[in-house]
Write an enzyme that holds these catalytic residues in place. Sequence first.
Site, short mmCIF file in Angstrom:
data_model
loop_
_atom_site.label_atom_id
_atom_site.label_comp_id
_atom_site.label_asym_id
_atom_site.label_seq_id
_atom_site.Cartn_x
_atom_site.Cartn_y
_atom_site.Cartn_z
N ARG A 1 0.86 -1.19 0.00
CA ARG A 1 0.00 0.00 0.00
C ARG A 1 0.89 1.23 0.00
NH1 ARG A 1 -4.12 2.31 4.69
NH2 ARG A 1 -2.19 3.26 5.43
N TYR B 1 -2.86 11.25 6.61
CA TYR B 1 -3.21 9.89 7.01
C TYR B 1 -2.25 8.86 6.39
CZ TYR B 1 -5.02 5.27 6.86
OH TYR B 1 -5.07 3.91 6.98
N ASP C 1 -5.20 3.98 -0.16
CA ASP C 1 -6.37 4.21 0.69
C ASP C 1 -6.76 5.69 0.63
OD1 ASP C 1 -8.29 4.28 2.69
OD2 ASP C 1 -7.10 3.15 4.16
N HIS D 1 -9.26 6.86 2.29
CA HIS D 1 -9.72 7.14 3.66
C HIS D 1 -10.92 8.09 3.70
CE1 HIS D 1 -8.91 6.81 8.04
NE2 HIS D 1 -8.39 5.67 7.63
N GLU E 1 -9.02 2.23 -2.17
CA GLU E 1 -9.85 1.90 -0.99
C GLU E 1 -10.57 3.14 -0.46
OE1 GLU E 1 -7.35 0.37 2.11
OE2 GLU E 1 -8.82 0.78 3.67
N GLU F 1 -14.21 -1.13 5.75
CA GLU F 1 -13.57 -1.33 7.05
C GLU F 1 -14.42 -0.78 8.20
OE1 GLU F 1 -9.83 0.69 6.31
OE2 GLU F 1 -10.39 2.27 7.68
N ARG G 1 -13.87 -5.03 2.58
CA ARG G 1 -12.81 -4.67 3.52
C ARG G 1 -13.12 -5.01 4.98
NH1 ARG G 1 -8.29 -3.95 3.94
NH2 ARG G 1 -8.02 -1.85 4.73
N GLU H 1 -4.72 -7.36 4.58
CA GLU H 1 -3.89 -6.26 5.09
C GLU H 1 -3.12 -6.76 6.31
OE1 GLU H 1 -6.12 -2.95 6.64
OE2 GLU H 1 -4.52 -1.54 6.16
N TRP I 1 -12.12 12.19 8.32
CA TRP I 1 -10.71 11.83 8.54
C TRP I 1 -10.42 10.49 7.89
CZ3 TRP I 1 -8.37 7.67 11.12
CH2 TRP I 1 -6.95 7.75 11.13
O1 EZ4 Z 1 -7.56 4.19 9.80
O2 EZ4 Z 1 -7.72 1.10 11.53
O3 EZ4 Z 1 -6.83 0.57 5.90
N1 EZ4 Z 1 -6.58 0.87 7.03
C1 EZ4 Z 1 -7.08 1.92 7.68
C2 EZ4 Z 1 -6.71 2.05 9.14
C3 EZ4 Z 1 -7.76 2.83 9.93
C4 EZ4 Z 1 -7.66 2.50 11.39
C5 EZ4 Z 1 -8.78 3.16 12.21
O4 EZ4 Z 1 -8.84 2.62 13.47
O5 EZ4 Z 1 -7.78 2.72 7.09
O6 EZ4 Z 1 -5.45 2.64 9.26
CO CO Z 2 -8.45 1.87 5.23
#
Ligand code: EZ4
Ligand code: CO
Length: 409
Positions: A147, A159, A217, A219, A243, A269, A290, A346, A409
């Site tokens: 990743r 992030y 990701d 996010h 992702e 996730e 996920r 992951e 976030w």
């Molecule tokens: O931000 O698990 O793909 N992984 C992620 C993680 C999440 C954290 C949040 O608790 O997006 O890093």
């Molecule tokens: Co993620």
Amino acid sequence: MRIAAVEVVVTCPGRNFVTLRITTEDGITGLGDATLNGRELAVEAYLREHVVPLLVGRDASAIEDTWQYLYRGAYWRRGPVTMAAIAAVDTALWDIKARAAGMPLYQLLGGACRVGALAYGHASGRDLPELFDSIRAHLERGFRAIRVQTGIPGLDTVYGVAASAAGGGDRYDYEPARPTALPVEESWDTRAYLRHVPSVFEAVRSEFGPALPLLHDGHHRMTPIEAARLGKALEPYDLFWLEDATPGEDQAALRLIRQHTTTPLAIGEVFNSIHDYTTLLSERLIDYVRSAVTHTGGVTALKKVLDFAAVYGVKSGMHGPTDISPVGMAAALHLDLAVHNFGIQEYMPHTAETLEVFRTSYTFVDGLLHPSDSPGLGVELDVDAAGRFPYRAAYLPVNRLADGTLHDW
Ligand code: EZ4
Ligand code: CO
């Protein structure tokens, strides 16, 4: 085989974990992970106050019935706290059943479909040289899929970007939850992100070649049309997946993204129920699921999600950050071996402190994870060691735009 005792163990060996331990009358113990990052004590209280009293005296072998009893019986369904609590019970009961059978859990789930689970690691860097060093460190460590997260010019913290480049060894220094009185505030600028990211993937492809599976990701930070644009811009770099392009609760957003790009999409996730996936799967809007065992109601519930996904040609890509405990990770690995539609897993290695509390037997060799052939999940909880690391409140960060507006976030 009646349940004799149930304990909830909260411990912070570097980060917080909530673990359920169920013991049967004949002395078999099972473990389940109930860790919900930044909201740990809500799940602890849910378990301690409302679930533990219902379990003592129940038949430990009745896994499906216990799942339904906790899910339907609460009347109030779904939600991350409830589903993490149910997940822990379900996983602990599977652990017990497999230990009683003297088999690794994956055998009870149908047996292994593969020799190991392809794992991806998290490379990151504030700039390209740091990122390249991090990718090299991960390749040396044996990762065969990576990743890629990167700093963005003009933003201080982003992030997924670790403070030191290596990150791929026994330790991983990107930990988003921090033990501060209030959540850390980060800043965000989607336009700066969209301008920068394609150039990073172009550089990574030209340095590391066309074959290496690369993931990214988003996010949850983009609107559907921004995500569509990014997916399109990244097509030349052949991502394994993009992702969490958009916030997860809006399933219909994926329709718009899908119309515009062939970059494979992964999401889920933060999902906790099969009902979060009905539109996404039946309309073939995603390529990877996920969800983690820990956050989706356990082995029983995630197996159903993955079987449903298989009908539509969608594969697994289970969440495996360090806030999934080694117990949750082991549960994932057993499912990874047993389901036909496995995609990727992951894997963020836990710290040595965490592994003092949770004694694991899973292995990582030549890029593949294996849960081991120990009976059950293959993880032991050292309760004395857990007691040496008391809970510390920690929060995930929040994001703000330049004008102060709160952003995902
Ligand atoms: O931000 O698990 O793909 N992984 C992620 C993680 C999440 C954290 C949040 O608790 O997006 O890093
Ligand atoms: Co993620």
